[in-house]
Design an enzyme around this catalytic site. Structure first.
Site, PDB file in Angstrom:
ATOM      1  N   LYS A 108     -37.961  55.505  76.301  1.00  0.00           N
ATOM      2  CA  LYS A 108     -37.402  56.268  77.425  1.00  0.00           C
ATOM      3  C   LYS A 108     -36.314  57.251  77.010  1.00  0.00           C
ATOM      4  O   LYS A 108     -36.071  58.243  77.694  1.00  0.00           O
ATOM      5  CB  LYS A 108     -36.837  55.292  78.467  1.00  0.00           C
ATOM      6  CG  LYS A 108     -37.884  54.418  79.124  1.00  0.00           C
ATOM      7  CD  LYS A 108     -37.274  53.465  80.136  1.00  0.00           C
ATOM      8  CE  LYS A 108     -36.506  52.330  79.484  1.00  0.00           C
ATOM      9  NZ  LYS A 108     -37.376  51.401  78.739  1.00  0.00           N
ATOM     10  N   VAL A 110     -42.140  53.619  82.909  1.00  0.00           N
ATOM     11  CA  VAL A 110     -41.609  53.221  84.221  1.00  0.00           C
ATOM     12  C   VAL A 110     -42.421  52.040  84.747  1.00  0.00           C
ATOM     13  O   VAL A 110     -43.563  52.198  85.165  1.00  0.00           O
ATOM     14  CB  VAL A 110     -41.639  54.381  85.231  1.00  0.00           C
ATOM     15  CG1 VAL A 110     -41.033  53.933  86.564  1.00  0.00           C
ATOM     16  CG2 VAL A 110     -40.883  55.594  84.687  1.00  0.00           C
ATOM     17  N   GLY A 142     -43.630  49.399  83.110  1.00  0.00           N
ATOM     18  CA  GLY A 142     -44.657  48.854  82.226  1.00  0.00           C
ATOM     19  C   GLY A 142     -46.045  49.371  82.518  1.00  0.00           C
ATOM     20  O   GLY A 142     -46.304  50.576  82.516  1.00  0.00           O
ATOM     21  N   GLY A 197     -37.359  34.890  76.884  1.00  0.00           N
ATOM     22  CA  GLY A 197     -37.654  36.091  76.115  1.00  0.00           C
ATOM     23  C   GLY A 197     -37.767  37.359  76.929  1.00  0.00           C
ATOM     24  O   GLY A 197     -38.210  38.390  76.410  1.00  0.00           O
ATOM     25  N   GLU A 201     -32.554  40.367  76.873  1.00  0.00           N
ATOM     26  CA  GLU A 201     -31.991  40.501  75.542  1.00  0.00           C
ATOM     27  C   GLU A 201     -30.738  39.636  75.409  1.00  0.00           C
ATOM     28  O   GLU A 201     -30.136  39.217  76.398  1.00  0.00           O
ATOM     29  CB  GLU A 201     -31.623  41.965  75.273  1.00  0.00           C
ATOM     30  CG  GLU A 201     -32.783  42.930  75.385  1.00  0.00           C
ATOM     31  CD  GLU A 201     -33.793  42.772  74.261  1.00  0.00           C
ATOM     32  OE1 GLU A 201     -33.443  42.178  73.231  1.00  0.00           O
ATOM     33  OE2 GLU A 201     -34.930  43.239  74.434  1.00  0.00           O
ATOM     34  N   ASP A 218     -31.168  50.304  82.893  1.00  0.00           N
ATOM     35  CA  ASP A 218     -32.595  50.436  82.585  1.00  0.00           C
ATOM     36  C   ASP A 218     -33.344  50.980  83.799  1.00  0.00           C
ATOM     37  O   ASP A 218     -34.165  51.899  83.677  1.00  0.00           O
ATOM     38  CB  ASP A 218     -33.180  49.086  82.159  1.00  0.00           C
ATOM     39  CG  ASP A 218     -34.673  49.163  81.905  1.00  0.00           C
ATOM     40  OD1 ASP A 218     -35.080  49.775  80.913  1.00  0.00           O
ATOM     41  OD2 ASP A 218     -35.440  48.609  82.719  1.00  0.00           O
ATOM     42  N   LYS A 261     -35.337  54.784  84.354  1.00  0.00           N
ATOM     43  CA  LYS A 261     -36.686  54.966  84.895  1.00  0.00           C
ATOM     44  C   LYS A 261     -36.669  55.850  86.143  1.00  0.00           C
ATOM     45  O   LYS A 261     -37.589  56.656  86.354  1.00  0.00           O
ATOM     46  CB  LYS A 261     -37.301  53.598  85.178  1.00  0.00           C
ATOM     47  CG  LYS A 261     -37.492  52.784  83.900  1.00  0.00           C
ATOM     48  CD  LYS A 261     -37.802  51.317  84.157  1.00  0.00           C
ATOM     49  CE  LYS A 261     -37.957  50.561  82.855  1.00  0.00           C
ATOM     50  NZ  LYS A 261     -38.171  49.114  83.043  1.00  0.00           N
TER      51      LYS A 261
END
Length: 345
Positions: free
Chosen positions: A129, A156, A158, A211, A214, A225, A229
């Protein structure tokens, strides 16, 4: 005989590695259905690069990464210490995949590699991105001038074709408002807090153990994030030059169980909602925790979901949702863009 498409890839983390795995498993189907055969001629990661004009074995590159080795360890083709840009400029190719980690400071290494590939008249497909957030207008103008495709539907939400719906499928209609849940980590956290009574800290820890968050979750939980997007949607779908400075951003750190309880008592849920709203001749952009009716399209979604709602003048209201439990749908979106770029779709 299927047309050979030589491509390079920068970034071999979850998205890049899974892309190679999909290509290995879908090679014959892609050749049959689209008359295309993708040949990996160069790849780069933090260890260096690997280059082969006759093609790298994608399964072998994938397995090196699964074994926690760098691509520079590829016997006979590895180039330890070679930069991603060095690999791109020295490797003739038809297409570049930028799956490098998002860097919002200067967009590197993706930005320089994308510029170089476009100048060499290569199509570019992006999961990264950073370059789009920092230099959308420059990159799209360069692609147009060079007569090549710049595709980024995987940036954007996935695998959800958020950008494709807005740019292609709403052609001819005006978009008046966009709402989206663009970050899966925060949706997971808020849903676990709401449905299971977890504290923010407990839900974040579970997300990290699963997972999907982060070790440093700042970009996700502070809303940046989702804001990245939204900037991409604003530039591409709304055609409104937009930067992060144009977006009001609030994260979810301060959402409490008391907030969620009050929302439940009124038949509502709290989601981290990205919004673009038409105001006169301009737009207002925000990302913030928002109370939504439980029957709202973004209020009904589950903890693994992301989604978008487009409000239009002539096509009505269009919503789309994806259940995405990992990075594979994003990798599949990259492949979608690779195929469409080569077919001119």
């Amino acid at each position: 005989m299927a047309r050979e498409v030589r491509f390079t890839c920068i970034g071999l983390g979850n998205i890049g590695r899974n892309l190679l795995d999909i290509l290995v498993h879908r090679e014959e189907a892609i050749a049959r259905d689209y008359d295309l055969r993708f040949l990996l001629v160069g790849a780069a990661d933090s260890s260096g690069a690997a280059i082969s004009p006759t093609g790298l074995d994608m399964a072998r590159v994938r397995d090196l990464k699964l074994a926690r080795q760098g691509v520079a360890a590829y016997e006979g083709a590895g180039r330890p210490g070679m930069s991603a840009l060095g690999m791109v400029v020295s490797t003739p190719a038809d297409l570049l995949v930028d799956a490098a980690p998002t860097n919002l400071r200067d967009g590197e290494p993706g930005l320089s590699c994308v510029r170089a590939a476009l100048r060499a008249r290569q199509h570019v497909v992006m999961a990264d991105k950073g370059p789009l957030v920092l230099a959308f207008g420059e990159l799209t103008a360069l692609a147009k001038a060079q007569g090549v495709r710049l595709a980024f539907s995987g940036t954007v939400a996935g695998g959800l074709p958020t950008v494709n719906i807005g740019m292609r499928d709403l052609a001819g209609s005006g978009v008046e408002r966009v709402e989206g849940i663009f970050n899966g980590t925060t949706n997971y956290i808020l849903t676990r807090m709401d449905e299971e009574g977890l504290t923010y800290e407990e839900a974040l820890r579970d997300a990290q153990e699963a997972g999907i968050a982060e070790a440093d979750p700042t970009l996700d939980v502070d809303g940046w994030d989702a804001a990245n997007k939204l900037v991409i949607v604003a530039n591409s779908v709304l055609r409104r030059p937009t930067t992060l400075q144009d977006v009001h951003v609030e994260g979810i750190r301060n959402v409490t169980q008391a907030d969620l309880r009050r929302a439940r008592e009124q038949g509502k849920v709290i989601r981290l909602l990205a919004v673009a709203e038409k105001r006169g001749e301009d737009w207002a952009f925000s990302v913030r925790p928002t109370w939504l009716d439980r029957n709202h399209p973004m209020g009904r979604i589950g903890m693994w979901d992301m989604g978008v709602v487009y409000y239009t003048d002539y096509m009505g209201t269009i919503s789309a949702v994806i259940e995405e439990k990992g990075p594979v749908p994003t990798s599949a979106a990259v492949l979608r863009d690779m195929i469409n770029a080569c077919l001119g779709v």
